[in-house]
Motif scaffolding. Structure first.
Motif, PDB file in Angstrom:
ATOM      1  N   ARG A 128      -1.063  -6.858 -15.485  1.00 25.58           N
ATOM      2  CA  ARG A 128      -1.580  -5.486 -15.527  1.00 25.58           C
ATOM      3  C   ARG A 128      -0.844  -4.454 -14.679  1.00 25.58           C
ATOM      4  NH1 ARG A 128      -7.999  -5.356 -16.375  1.00 25.58           N
ATOM      5  NH2 ARG A 128      -8.456  -7.564 -16.323  1.00 25.58           N
ATOM      6  N   VAL A 129      -0.087  -4.863 -13.675  1.00 23.12           N
ATOM      7  CA  VAL A 129       0.574  -3.872 -12.832  1.00 23.12           C
ATOM      8  C   VAL A 129       1.594  -3.083 -13.666  1.00 23.12           C
ATOM      9  CG1 VAL A 129       2.187  -3.562 -10.899  1.00 23.12           C
ATOM     10  CG2 VAL A 129       0.207  -5.057 -10.657  1.00 23.12           C
ATOM     11  N   ARG A 130       1.566  -1.777 -13.501  1.00 22.34           N
ATOM     12  CA  ARG A 130       2.424  -0.903 -14.287  1.00 22.34           C
ATOM     13  C   ARG A 130       3.875  -0.923 -13.786  1.00 22.34           C
ATOM     14  NH1 ARG A 130      -1.813   4.189 -14.576  1.00 22.34           N
ATOM     15  NH2 ARG A 130      -1.687   3.997 -12.306  1.00 22.34           N
ATOM     16  N   SER A 131       4.782  -0.518 -14.655  1.00 19.14           N
ATOM     17  CA  SER A 131       6.187  -0.409 -14.288  1.00 19.14           C
ATOM     18  C   SER A 131       6.340   0.460 -13.048  1.00 19.14           C
ATOM     19  CB  SER A 131       6.971   0.202 -15.452  1.00 19.14           C
ATOM     20  OG  SER A 131       8.326   0.364 -15.111  1.00 19.14           O
ATOM     21  N   GLY A 132       7.206   0.001 -12.123  1.00 20.72           N
ATOM     22  CA  GLY A 132       7.371   0.711 -10.863  1.00 20.72           C
ATOM     23  C   GLY A 132       6.421   0.247  -9.786  1.00 20.72           C
ATOM     24  N   GLY A 133       5.631  -0.776 -10.103  1.00 17.03           N
ATOM     25  CA  GLY A 133       4.605  -1.239  -9.174  1.00 17.03           C
ATOM     26  C   GLY A 133       5.088  -2.341  -8.250  1.00 17.03           C
ATOM     27  N   SER A 134       4.158  -2.777  -7.391  1.00 15.93           N
ATOM     28  CA  SER A 134       4.478  -3.786  -6.375  1.00 15.93           C
ATOM     29  C   SER A 134       3.308  -4.736  -6.178  1.00 15.93           C
ATOM     30  CB  SER A 134       4.785  -3.110  -5.033  1.00 15.93           C
ATOM     31  OG  SER A 134       5.875  -2.229  -5.142  1.00 15.93           O
ATOM     32  N   ILE A 135       3.639  -5.998  -5.983  1.00 18.65           N
ATOM     33  CA  ILE A 135       2.673  -7.020  -5.594  1.00 18.65           C
ATOM     34  C   ILE A 135       3.085  -7.499  -4.209  1.00 18.65           C
ATOM     35  CG2 ILE A 135       1.682  -9.264  -6.155  1.00 18.65           C
ATOM     36  CD1 ILE A 135       2.602  -8.714  -9.104  1.00 18.65           C
ATOM     37  N   VAL A 136       2.150  -7.472  -3.278  1.00 23.81           N
ATOM     38  CA  VAL A 136       2.436  -7.893  -1.911  1.00 23.81           C
ATOM     39  C   VAL A 136       1.446  -8.982  -1.515  1.00 23.81           C
ATOM     40  CG1 VAL A 136       2.705  -7.195   0.497  1.00 23.81           C
ATOM     41  CG2 VAL A 136       3.243  -5.565  -1.339  1.00 23.81           C
ATOM     42  N   ASN A 137       1.961 -10.175  -1.265  1.00 26.57           N
ATOM     43  CA  ASN A 137       1.132 -11.277  -0.795  1.00 26.57           C
ATOM     44  C   ASN A 137       1.229 -11.385   0.720  1.00 26.57           C
ATOM     45  OD1 ASN A 137       0.330 -12.125  -3.438  1.00 26.57           O
ATOM     46  ND2 ASN A 137       2.348 -13.050  -3.699  1.00 26.57           N
ATOM     47  N   ILE A 138       0.225 -12.001   1.320  1.00 30.36           N
ATOM     48  CA  ILE A 138       0.228 -12.197   2.770  1.00 30.36           C
ATOM     49  C   ILE A 138       0.345 -13.688   3.079  1.00 30.36           C
ATOM     50  CG2 ILE A 138      -1.008 -11.891   4.943  1.00 30.36           C
ATOM     51  CD1 ILE A 138      -0.065  -9.263   3.759  1.00 30.36           C
ATOM     52  N   SER A 139       1.403 -14.047   3.770  1.00 30.53           N
ATOM     53  CA  SER A 139       1.592 -15.408   4.261  1.00 30.53           C
ATOM     54  C   SER A 139       1.320 -15.390   5.766  1.00 30.53           C
ATOM     55  CB  SER A 139       3.010 -15.892   3.940  1.00 30.53           C
ATOM     56  OG  SER A 139       3.235 -17.185   4.470  1.00 30.53           O
ATOM     57  N   SER A 140       2.111 -16.106   6.527  1.00 29.82           N
ATOM     58  CA  SER A 140       1.933 -16.159   7.981  1.00 29.82           C
ATOM     59  C   SER A 140       3.184 -16.736   8.616  1.00 29.82           C
ATOM     60  CB  SER A 140       0.728 -17.034   8.339  1.00 29.82           C
ATOM     61  OG  SER A 140       0.694 -17.280   9.743  1.00 29.82           O
ATOM     62  N   SER A 141       3.528 -16.244   9.786  1.00 24.66           N
ATOM     63  CA  SER A 141       4.643 -16.833  10.537  1.00 24.66           C
ATOM     64  C   SER A 141       4.330 -18.252  11.001  1.00 24.66           C
ATOM     65  CB  SER A 141       4.985 -15.956  11.744  1.00 24.66           C
ATOM     66  OG  SER A 141       5.559 -14.727  11.339  1.00 24.66           O
ATOM     67  N   ILE A 142       3.086 -18.692  10.822  1.00 24.35           N
ATOM     68  CA  ILE A 142       2.731 -20.063  11.204  1.00 24.35           C
ATOM     69  C   ILE A 142       3.546 -21.069  10.396  1.00 24.35           C
ATOM     70  CG2 ILE A 142       0.847 -20.550   9.585  1.00 24.35           C
ATOM     71  CD1 ILE A 142       0.790 -21.194  13.380  1.00 24.35           C
ATOM     72  N   THR A 143       4.064 -20.665   9.239  1.00 19.73           N
ATOM     73  CA  THR A 143       4.903 -21.561   8.462  1.00 19.73           C
ATOM     74  C   THR A 143       6.182 -21.908   9.222  1.00 19.73           C
ATOM     75  OG1 THR A 143       5.937 -19.702   7.305  1.00 19.73           O
ATOM     76  CG2 THR A 143       4.029 -20.746   6.244  1.00 19.73           C
ATOM     77  N   ARG A 144       6.591 -21.062  10.167  1.00 19.24           N
ATOM     78  CA  ARG A 144       7.742 -21.355  11.023  1.00 19.24           C
ATOM     79  C   ARG A 144       7.318 -21.821  12.418  1.00 19.24           C
ATOM     80  NH1 ARG A 144      12.490 -16.817   9.949  1.00 19.24           N
ATOM     81  NH2 ARG A 144      12.831 -17.310   7.752  1.00 19.24           N
ATOM     82  N   PHE A 145       6.223 -21.240  12.925  1.00 17.59           N
ATOM     83  CA  PHE A 145       5.753 -21.659  14.250  1.00 17.59           C
ATOM     84  C   PHE A 145       5.344 -23.129  14.254  1.00 17.59           C
ATOM     85  CE2 PHE A 145       4.046 -17.101  15.098  1.00 17.59           C
ATOM     86  CZ  PHE A 145       5.301 -16.696  15.520  1.00 17.59           C
ATOM     87  N   ALA A 146       4.727 -23.583  13.147  1.00 15.23           N
ATOM     88  CA  ALA A 146       4.284 -24.976  12.997  1.00 15.23           C
ATOM     89  C   ALA A 146       3.433 -25.439  14.184  1.00 15.23           C
ATOM     90  CB  ALA A 146       5.480 -25.909  12.811  1.00 15.23           C
ATOM     91  N   ARG A 147       2.432 -24.644  14.545  1.00 12.08           N
ATOM     92  CA  ARG A 147       1.550 -25.010  15.655  1.00 12.08           C
ATOM     93  C   ARG A 147       0.598 -26.131  15.237  1.00 12.08           C
ATOM     94  NH1 ARG A 147       2.157 -20.977  19.445  1.00 12.08           N
ATOM     95  NH2 ARG A 147       2.473 -18.856  18.683  1.00 12.08           N
ATOM     96  N   PRO A 148       0.349 -27.092  16.132  1.00  9.45           N
ATOM     97  CA  PRO A 148      -0.657 -28.117  15.846  1.00  9.45           C
ATOM     98  C   PRO A 148      -2.010 -27.481  15.509  1.00  9.45           C
ATOM     99  CG  PRO A 148       0.619 -28.729  17.775  1.00  9.45           C
ATOM    100  CD  PRO A 148       1.022 -27.318  17.430  1.00  9.45           C
ATOM    101  N   GLY A 149      -2.685 -28.063  14.546  1.00 14.17           N
ATOM    102  CA  GLY A 149      -3.990 -27.567  14.134  1.00 14.17           C
ATOM    103  C   GLY A 149      -3.958 -26.680  12.907  1.00 14.17           C
ATOM    104  N   TYR A 150      -2.758 -26.227  12.527  1.00 12.69           N
ATOM    105  CA  TYR A 150      -2.654 -25.256  11.439  1.00 12.69           C
ATOM    106  C   TYR A 150      -2.086 -25.847  10.154  1.00 12.69           C
ATOM    107  CZ  TYR A 150      -3.690 -21.442  14.678  1.00 12.69           C
ATOM    108  OH  TYR A 150      -4.302 -20.605  15.584  1.00 12.69           O
TER     109      TYR A 150
END
Length: 244
Positions: A128-150
């Motif tokens: 449905r997003v029109r031409s010229g549009g944007s999709i922005v997802n939210i991840s986390s720097s935890i994918t690089r920090f790799a802290r225990p518990g996460y």
């Protein structure tokens, strides 16, 4: 109905980082649909803040992992404002516990909200997003920090990043960008939950900037991707003050 005004959907838009993104996109001229899971009071407050500043916004309650609710969310945007140009996926949960002790019901929930939810919202956005549009997802720097518990949380965010690049390639020829923002620790209720002052201070000292990020820091990056950043596509932008 057609509209020259750009229209944004923000999931998890009633509080914290999502709320800041709602207000920033509205200030940039977007009409905004504020999606929320359960807190009607906060969602109404977000809409009121946008309206008081001269913007246009409506709230819609719905589970991001429910394909029917998400279809209706996009219907609301089209019905109220004429279409969809920007979709920002902020909704998420962050249970923290070591793998050995992690409750599998909690695992199912984090997978449902963070991973399935992103997939379902991206699916509708791709349609449905029109031409010229944007999709922005939210991840986390935890994918690089790799802290225990996460482990559970990081696994879902790794999946979000994979969806982003593949969807960007699948939308070839549509003039729709798909990117992910991966924040470091952000000063929100979600971050502070379960942490004592000493731990918060230690985490805040890690970046060269020597502070926690703020919701406004992330809203600035999202606004860039939602507007002028047309040549950034299929990327993960780590917004963490240089901690990694």
């Amino acid at each position: 109905m057609t509209s020259a005004q750009r229209v944004a959907i923000v999931t998890g838009g009633s509080r914290g980082m999502g709320r800041e993104i709602v207000e920033r996109l509205a200030a940039d001229g977007h009409a905004v649909v504020v999606n929320y899971a359960s807190n009607t009071v906060e969602a109404d407050a977000a809409v009121a803040a946008v309206t008081a500043a001269g913007g246009r916004a409506v709230a819609y309650q719905g589970d991001v992992a429910d394909e029917n609710a998400v279809a209706e969310l996009f219907d609301v945007a089209e019905r109220e404002f004429g279409g969809v140009d920007v979709v920002v996926n902020v909704a998420g949960v962050m249970p923290v516990k070591p793998v050995v002790d992690f409750d599998l019901a909690a695992l199912d929930r984090v997978l449902r909200v963070n991973l399935r939810g992103t997939f379902v919202v991206n699916q509708q956005a791709a349609r449905r997003v029109r031409s010229g549009g944007s999709i922005v997802n939210i991840s986390s720097s935890i994918t690089r920090f790799a802290r225990p518990g996460y482990a559970a949380y990081a696994a879902t965010k790794g999946g979000v990043e994979a969806i982003t690049l593949i969807l960007a390639r699948e939308l070839r020829g549509r003039d729709v960008t798909v990117n992910t923002v991966a924040p470091g620790p952000i000063a929100t209720d979600l971050f502070f939950e379960g942490k004592d002052e000493q731990l918060v201070a230690r985490i805040a000292a890690e970046p060269p900037m020597e502070r926690l990020g703020t919701p406004a820091d992330i809203a600035e990056v999202v606004a860039f991707l939602a507007g002028p950043a047309r040549w950034i596509n299929g990327q993960v932008l780590f917004a963490n003050g240089g901690a990694i």
